[in-house]
Design an enzyme around this catalytic site. Structure first.
Site, short mmCIF file in Angstrom:
data_model
loop_
_atom_site.label_atom_id
_atom_site.label_comp_id
_atom_site.label_asym_id
_atom_site.label_seq_id
_atom_site.Cartn_x
_atom_site.Cartn_y
_atom_site.Cartn_z
N GLU A 156 2.18 0.09 3.29
CA GLU A 156 2.84 0.56 1.98
C GLU A 156 2.47 -0.47 1.17
O GLU A 156 3.28 -1.13 0.23
CB GLU A 156 4.23 1.01 1.94
CG GLU A 156 4.61 2.09 2.72
CD GLU A 156 6.08 2.53 2.64
OE1 GLU A 156 6.67 3.64 2.43
OE2 GLU A 156 6.88 1.35 2.45
N GLU A 232 4.99 9.24 6.82
CA GLU A 232 6.60 9.19 6.93
C GLU A 232 7.31 10.36 6.18
O GLU A 232 7.06 10.40 4.84
CB GLU A 232 6.78 7.92 6.23
CG GLU A 232 6.73 6.52 7.01
CD GLU A 232 7.10 5.40 6.35
OE1 GLU A 232 7.97 5.45 5.63
OE2 GLU A 232 6.91 4.39 6.89
#
Length: 601
Positions: A156, A232
């Site tokens: 991320e 995710e």
């Protein structure tokens, strides 16, 4: 041996299209003796893959001192036994609601704002870490007969920065050390995140909890070709101390999963089984749009409202997600393994022995630092998890003035001339009653978890400013650390001078025993401390983690393999005020309940 590749439209195994149906399960949040059971639960839910992060700080607590790096390899071997492929996310940053986002405190303490950048010295530390870790991955790649099909570069990154040079260096380190399976990045489905966090040549994936079609449209703007994957899929969420839990309706989560699969995409359910932040490894967050405001420490449980709960049991969400996944399976799904057993009957651990905090510090603490001009931070003391006793004198004679702490992170119990005068926090950093001089001040400061996400990543702990009397800084500060690591050593408390237990309101280390019968390798318990305030618990030397009366968590999970037939020992380190003179253990708590909500971020 097999060849796993990224095609123009699908993942391919020896040239044939495959879809990854993965579930997140972090080996470091599950007792090793329970890995096989939890992995078999993933298979029974209809998954063909497991994903795990790797926390750097767990495996390199001091520079160059590596511990149990082979745990990742053992977990990957267990995944293969369960018939699962594996996705590995080695960071170096992982977030994961884990202490410091997985970065060692010595790394962020040394490199500060240079972490997660192209800085040569920081990258040198990463390189040494990858050199120690990656053989566990490389020898278990699918091309060598193992389960590993993909490896992530960073994590991320688009939520943090835009240093493409850094991302290419991380990817290059992975390749240079033998990773040949596809590399990927993962970011939120936002233009700025994908431009900051993805690089040419690596598959970009997206993280979200709902709105798959819109998310994949954004991803396609940045990556016209290649398989779509939600790396995710947030089927639940984590909790903070002092806040209400937010749970996700099972039916809503199932429909969001169905939408992902209807898009032809692969998925990683985050979390399939959350587990527990044992031994004080939970991280923390900052509130506000830029994550730079109020401090929010994460609870010990990482149940995550996942389909497999913290105790390893299937939930209603498990049943509904399994129904969706069954529609995409090649054949009938495996049967569920037997549900883990809990204690047959509740038991009580009488906490009959006690040692004051000073005695515990004397037996298990570091040497006290010589007086210094300013209070040393946890990083300057080399402390990752634990607390530090700061001592400083107020000169006199002088009339009473306010006593305050600047830069306090995170919580301090304050004594003046041996009498407890209050608890200070970052938001409330001034004692209620003024202090006259001369006086001796003690501040027992605890880190409640380092920030794991956002611009405040790596902020130091302890007293990061100073202790002030009126506007005047007090100098000549002495500091002594009590690390949680010290309780993890064999025979840790043998040198502690225990006496008879004090009553309610005392602080210090309490010890007691309880007896159980009929415990097997999959048994478990839930432990509660009625009326206790804040501290840590160990059972048979195993660190269960932090408890805190502010909630929302009331019960600590005790893995069955930690318990033993006959006599078991409990230690409770209470930092603010003891309650009833016992701990209660039962078969476990029901699935958590809270305010239903859609997980969007």
């Amino acid at each position: 041996m097999a060849d796993f590749t990224v095609g123009d439209d699908h993942f391919r195994l020896d040239g044939k299209p495959v879809r990854l149906l993965s579930g997140a399960l972090h080996y470091f949040r599950v007792h090793e003796a329970q890995w096989d059971h939890r992995l078999s639960m993933l298979r029974a839910m209809g998954l063909n893959c497991v994903e795990t992060y790797v926390p750097w700080n767990l495996h390199e607590p001091r520079p160059g001192r590596f511990q149990d790096v082979a745990a990742l390899g053992r977990f990957l071997d267990a995944a293969q036994r369960a018939g699962l492929w594996a996705i590995v996310r080695p960071g170096p940053y992982i977030c994961a609601e884990w202490e410091n986002g997985g970065l060692p405190a010595w790394v962020t303490g040394r490199f500060g704002r240079w972490v997660r950048s192209r800085d040569a010295e920081y990258l040198g530390a990463v390189e040494r870490w990858f050199t120690a870790l990656l053989p566990q991955v490389v020898q278990r790649q699918i091309s060598r007969g193992g389960p590993v099909v993909m490896v992530q570069a960073e994590n991320e990154y688009g939520s943090f920065g835009s240093d493409q040079v850094y991302l290419r260096r991380v990817a290059g380190m992975l390749r240079d050390r033998g990773v040949t399976v596809p590399l990927f990045t993962s970011d939120g489905p936002e233009d700025h995140m994908l431009t900051g966090g993805s690089i040419p040549g690596l598959l970009a994936t997206a993280n979200f909890g709902s709105g798959a079609r819109e998310a994949f449209e954004v991803l396609r703007r940045h990556q016209p070709k290649g398989p779509l994957m939600c790396m995710e899929f947030w089927c639940g969420w984590f909790e903070h101390w002092g806040a209400e839990p937010v749970v996700r309706e099972p039916a809503q989560a199932a429909e969001a999963l169905r939408e992902i699969l209807e898009c032809g995409a692969s998925v990683n359910i985050y979390m399939a089984h959350g587990g527990t932040n044992f031994a004080g490894w939970a991280g923390a967050n900052r509130s506000g749009p830029l994550q730079d405001q109020g401090f929010l420490p994460t609870v010990t449980s990482y149940d995550y409202d996942a389909p497999i709960d913290e105790y390893g049991r299937p939930t209603e969400k498990f049943r509904l997600l399994r129904e969706v996944l069954a529609e995409y399976a090649d054949g009938p799904l495996p049967d569920l393994p037997p549900e883990p057993a809990g204690l047959a009957v509740p038991v009580r651990a009488e906490l009959t022995e006690w040692a004051p905090l000073d005695a515990v510090l004397e037996a298990l603490g570091d040497e006290e630092r010589a007086p210094s001009g300013v209070p040393p931070t946890f990083e300057e003391l080399g402390v990752e998890r634990g607390l530090v006793r700061y001592r400083v004198g107020v000169p006199g004679p002088r009339r009473p003035y306010e006593l305050s702490v600047t830069g306090l992170r995170d919580r301090a119990v304050v004594y003046v001339n041996g009498v407890r005068e209050g608890v200070l926090t970052e938001e409330n950093s001034t004692l209620d009653e003024p202090v006259a001089g001369p006086a001796e001040v003690e501040l027992w400061v605890e880190s409640l978890g380092r920030v794991n996400y956002g611009p405040r990543l790596g902020e130091p702990k302890g007293i990061t400013g100073g202790v002030r009397h009126e506007r005047q800084y007090l100098h000549g500060v002495r500091a002594r650390a009590l690390r949680l690591d010290a309780f993890e050593e064999p025979g840790a408390v043998a040198g502690v001078a225990f006496g008879s237990a004090e009553g309610a309101g005392a602080t210090g280390l309490f010890r007691g025993t309880f007896e159980v019968t009929g415990v097997d390798g999959t048994g478990h318990a839930g432990l509660e401390l009625p009326g206790w305030t804040r501290g840590f618990v160990w059972v048979n030397g195993f660190g269960l983690g932090r408890y805190w009366s502010v909630g929302a968590q009331r019960t600590l999970y005790v893995p069955g393999p930690v318990l033993r037939e006959g006599v078991n020992e409990v230690w409770v380190l209470e930092l603010e005020g003891a309650g009833a003179p016992y701990a209660e253990l039962g078969p476990g708590v029901p699935v958590r309940t809270g305010t239903p909500g859609d997980v969007q971020v």
